[in-house]
Write a protein that holds these residues in place. Structure first.
Motif, mmCIF file in Angstrom:
data_model
loop_
_atom_site.group_PDB
_atom_site.id
_atom_site.type_symbol
_atom_site.label_atom_id
_atom_site.label_comp_id
_atom_site.label_asym_id
_atom_site.label_seq_id
_atom_site.Cartn_x
_atom_site.Cartn_y
_atom_site.Cartn_z
ATOM 1 N N ILE A 5 -31.083 -16.592 26.586
ATOM 2 C CA ILE A 5 -32.320 -16.466 26.120
ATOM 3 C C ILE A 5 -32.776 -18.441 27.217
ATOM 4 C CG2 ILE A 5 -34.465 -17.662 24.517
ATOM 5 C CD1 ILE A 5 -33.639 -15.736 22.852
ATOM 6 N N ILE A 6 -31.804 -19.251 26.897
ATOM 7 C CA ILE A 6 -31.690 -20.347 27.328
ATOM 8 C C ILE A 6 -31.838 -19.895 28.936
ATOM 9 C CG2 ILE A 6 -30.203 -22.066 27.936
ATOM 10 C CD1 ILE A 6 -28.634 -21.769 25.374
ATOM 11 N N LEU A 7 -30.890 -19.157 29.968
ATOM 12 C CA LEU A 7 -30.911 -18.586 30.822
ATOM 13 C C LEU A 7 -32.019 -18.516 31.787
ATOM 14 C CD1 LEU A 7 -29.192 -18.285 34.055
ATOM 15 C CD2 LEU A 7 -28.879 -16.352 33.185
ATOM 16 N N SER B 263 -25.073 -12.698 18.515
ATOM 17 C CA SER B 263 -26.648 -13.476 18.864
ATOM 18 C C SER B 263 -26.220 -14.289 19.621
ATOM 19 C CB SER B 263 -26.992 -13.774 16.981
ATOM 20 O OG SER B 263 -25.618 -14.347 16.547
ATOM 21 N N ASN B 264 -25.071 -15.332 19.432
ATOM 22 C CA ASN B 264 -24.812 -16.965 20.188
ATOM 23 C C ASN B 264 -25.520 -15.479 21.767
ATOM 24 O OD1 ASN B 264 -23.897 -18.543 18.483
ATOM 25 N ND2 ASN B 264 -22.328 -18.120 18.396
ATOM 26 N N SER B 265 -24.846 -14.747 21.701
ATOM 27 C CA SER B 265 -24.667 -14.141 23.367
ATOM 28 C C SER B 265 -26.198 -14.271 23.748
ATOM 29 C CB SER B 265 -24.276 -12.908 24.090
ATOM 30 O OG SER B 265 -22.379 -13.000 23.593
ATOM 31 N N THR B 266 -26.642 -13.980 22.975
ATOM 32 C CA THR B 266 -28.010 -13.022 23.077
ATOM 33 C C THR B 266 -29.203 -14.852 23.179
ATOM 34 O OG1 THR B 266 -28.235 -11.677 21.805
ATOM 35 C CG2 THR B 266 -30.311 -12.805 21.935
ATOM 36 N N LYS B 267 -28.595 -15.568 22.205
ATOM 37 C CA LYS B 267 -29.134 -17.306 22.548
ATOM 38 C C LYS B 267 -28.796 -17.516 24.203
ATOM 39 C CE LYS B 267 -30.161 -21.149 19.166
ATOM 40 N NZ LYS B 267 -29.487 -21.827 17.979
ATOM 41 N N ALA B 268 -27.911 -17.997 24.698
ATOM 42 C CA ALA B 268 -27.549 -18.149 25.715
ATOM 43 C C ALA B 268 -28.445 -17.533 26.880
ATOM 44 C CB ALA B 268 -26.243 -17.816 25.962
ATOM 45 N N GLY C 123 -35.105 -26.632 33.824
ATOM 46 C CA GLY C 123 -34.384 -25.388 33.949
ATOM 47 C C GLY C 123 -32.898 -26.051 34.623
ATOM 48 N N THR C 124 -32.648 -26.831 35.394
ATOM 49 C CA THR C 124 -30.987 -27.412 35.941
ATOM 50 C C THR C 124 -30.560 -27.210 34.645
ATOM 51 O OG1 THR C 124 -32.149 -28.434 37.399
ATOM 52 C CG2 THR C 124 -29.616 -27.928 37.054
ATOM 53 N N ALA C 125 -30.467 -28.036 33.503
ATOM 54 C CA ALA C 125 -30.148 -28.120 32.506
ATOM 55 C C ALA C 125 -29.958 -26.516 31.376
ATOM 56 C CB ALA C 125 -30.702 -29.416 31.151
ATOM 57 N N LEU C 126 -30.995 -26.893 31.809
ATOM 58 C CA LEU C 126 -31.374 -25.120 30.797
ATOM 59 C C LEU C 126 -29.859 -23.944 31.257
ATOM 60 C CD1 LEU C 126 -34.535 -24.492 29.988
ATOM 61 C CD2 LEU C 126 -33.045 -24.636 27.877
ATOM 62 N N ILE C 127 -30.167 -24.148 32.843
ATOM 63 C CA ILE C 127 -29.069 -23.139 33.403
ATOM 64 C C ILE C 127 -27.642 -23.250 33.278
ATOM 65 C CG2 ILE C 127 -28.639 -22.410 34.995
ATOM 66 C CD1 ILE C 127 -31.259 -22.605 35.480
ATOM 67 N N PHE C 128 -27.413 -24.472 33.288
ATOM 68 C CA PHE C 128 -25.951 -24.654 33.231
ATOM 69 C C PHE C 128 -25.405 -25.215 31.951
ATOM 70 C CE2 PHE C 128 -26.540 -26.821 37.604
ATOM 71 C CZ PHE C 128 -25.209 -26.776 38.181
ATOM 72 N N LEU C 129 -26.181 -25.108 31.146
ATOM 73 C CA LEU C 129 -26.146 -25.124 29.394
ATOM 74 C C LEU C 129 -25.400 -23.978 29.188
ATOM 75 C CD1 LEU C 129 -25.913 -25.949 26.506
ATOM 76 C CD2 LEU C 129 -28.583 -25.941 26.137
ATOM 77 N N PHE C 130 -26.495 -22.772 30.086
ATOM 78 C CA PHE C 130 -26.329 -21.491 29.331
ATOM 79 C C PHE C 130 -24.415 -20.926 29.813
ATOM 80 C CE2 PHE C 130 -25.342 -17.645 32.241
ATOM 81 C CZ PHE C 130 -25.220 -16.458 31.373
ATOM 82 N N MET D 93 -31.830 -33.907 29.589
ATOM 83 C CA MET D 93 -32.201 -32.621 29.076
ATOM 84 C C MET D 93 -30.871 -32.300 28.777
ATOM 85 S SD MET D 93 -35.195 -31.683 28.321
ATOM 86 C CE MET D 93 -36.987 -32.789 27.777
ATOM 87 N N SER D 94 -28.876 -32.577 29.555
ATOM 88 C CA SER D 94 -28.913 -31.966 29.455
ATOM 89 C C SER D 94 -27.367 -32.211 28.050
ATOM 90 C CB SER D 94 -27.200 -32.219 30.286
ATOM 91 O OG SER D 94 -28.478 -31.550 31.955
ATOM 92 N N LEU D 95 -27.706 -33.906 28.064
ATOM 93 C CA LEU D 95 -27.539 -34.198 26.759
ATOM 94 C C LEU D 95 -28.167 -33.890 25.905
ATOM 95 C CD1 LEU D 95 -27.123 -38.477 27.618
ATOM 96 C CD2 LEU D 95 -25.393 -36.699 26.763
ATOM 97 N N ALA D 96 -29.392 -33.841 25.623
ATOM 98 C CA ALA D 96 -30.329 -33.504 24.527
ATOM 99 C C ALA D 96 -30.399 -32.099 24.103
ATOM 100 C CB ALA D 96 -31.881 -33.965 24.647
ATOM 101 N N LEU D 97 -30.485 -31.314 25.053
ATOM 102 C CA LEU D 97 -31.000 -29.748 24.397
ATOM 103 C C LEU D 97 -29.164 -28.923 23.914
ATOM 104 C CD1 LEU D 97 -32.662 -27.987 28.171
ATOM 105 C CD2 LEU D 97 -33.451 -28.552 25.516
ATOM 106 N N PRO D 98 -28.426 -29.715 24.053
ATOM 107 C CA PRO D 98 -27.200 -28.305 23.366
ATOM 108 C C PRO D 98 -27.510 -28.964 21.575
ATOM 109 C CG PRO D 98 -26.271 -29.566 25.265
ATOM 110 C CD PRO D 98 -27.334 -29.594 25.428
ATOM 111 N N TRP D 99 -27.523 -29.985 21.502
ATOM 112 C CA TRP D 99 -27.486 -30.646 20.292
ATOM 113 C C TRP D 99 -28.981 -30.380 19.618
ATOM 114 C CZ3 TRP D 99 -23.774 -32.361 17.650
ATOM 115 C CH2 TRP D 99 -24.164 -32.727 16.131
#
Length: 268
Positions: free
Chosen positions: A36-38, A29-34, A220-227, A169-175
């Motif tokens: 979805i983020i991508l 499920s962690n991979s699934t969540k990642a 989008g940049t924050a989400l892609i690099f969060l992936f 967003m890079s700060l916020a989204l992971p948390w």
């Protein structure tokens, strides 16, 4: 007051249940969540490119924000958010991390690995955003729209994607996405940090520093690099067995880096 606490307790339980349904119900499920983020990041980039190439909608939205410069209160509020939003998010993170060091609450202690995820995401995402600006070479609204907008000062950096948006967003989204906890104050921190990042992002449009496409690309940049950093942080934790005492040492380094980032944003 009782109704307020009852509401926050129910909201916390609902979000916790939703989070846990994605995080712990299955091994993958962690991979699934990642993934979805991508996908979300790619969709936002496609939408951003569509707005940029279409042109008129992007420009009209920027011009529509001329009202900001006609109202001193709105202007100064927007300027304050854009200047202080990211430092405030960092201060909240520092407070949360100090609480993690001092607390014995299992609900708080289990969030230890996510501090590493956040710092890796902001370091990689923030640096990469600067490189992407040089790749896409989009001019700022003031250079393209001229007398149509009230902003007169230009920036030395390019417009696409928005750096403030990408960094906040890079700060916020992971948390916001991964800090799963029943704790009401952790829920409150997720909501506060998420809203603060959105306000920073929108303030860039309000001040006519960026087009809507730039803002979407920043998210989008924050989400892609969060992936990418999801898998990188997991690999680092497994490779170097970052648990127990090692996790404490790593989070001390993370705390030092966050203080350094705070100083950079305050005095940049």
């Amino acid at each position: 007051r009782e109704n307020y606490f009852s509401f926050t307790r129910k909201l916390s339980e609902i979000l916790y249940t939703l989070d846990m349904s994605l995080v712990e119900t299955k091994d993958h499920s962690n991979s699934t969540k990642a993934v979805i983020i991508l996908i979300a990041g790619i969709v936002l980039y496609l939408l951003a490119f569509s707005l940029w190439w279409q042109g008129q909608i992007d420009s009209r939205i920027v011009v529509a924000h001329n009202f900001v410069y006609m109202n001193d209160t709105v202007f100064h509020a927007s300027k304050w958010v854009t200047d202080n939003g990211i430092p405030i998010i960092l201060i909240v993170y520092i407070m949360i991390l100090i609480t993690w060091f001092r607390s014995n609450d299992p609900e708080i202690q289990r969030l230890g690995p996510f501090f590493l995820l956040v710092i890796i995401t902001i370091l990689i995402g923030g640096t990469s955003c600067s490189l992407l600006k040089d790749v896409f070479q989009r001019a700022r609204p003031v250079a393209e729209l001229g007398d149509q907008i009230l902003l007169r000062s230009n920036s030395l950096t390019r417009s696409f994607p928005s750096g403030h948006t990408s960094e906040s967003m890079s700060l916020a989204l992971p948390w916001v996405i991964f800090a799963v906890s029943r704790s009401r104050w952790i829920l409150a921190s997720r909501l506060f940090i998420g809203i603060a990042a959105l306000m920073v992002s929108y303030s860039r449009l309000m001040l006519q520093r960026h087009y809507p496409a730039d803002i979407l690309a920043g998210i989008g940049t924050a989400l892609i690099f969060l992936f990418a950093t999801c898998f990188l942080s997991q690999w680092l934790i497994r490779k170097f067995s970052i648990t127990g005492t090692r996790l404490i040492v790593v989070n001390r380094v993370v705390l030092f880096l966050r203080v350094g980032l705070l100083v950079r944003y305050l005095f940049a």
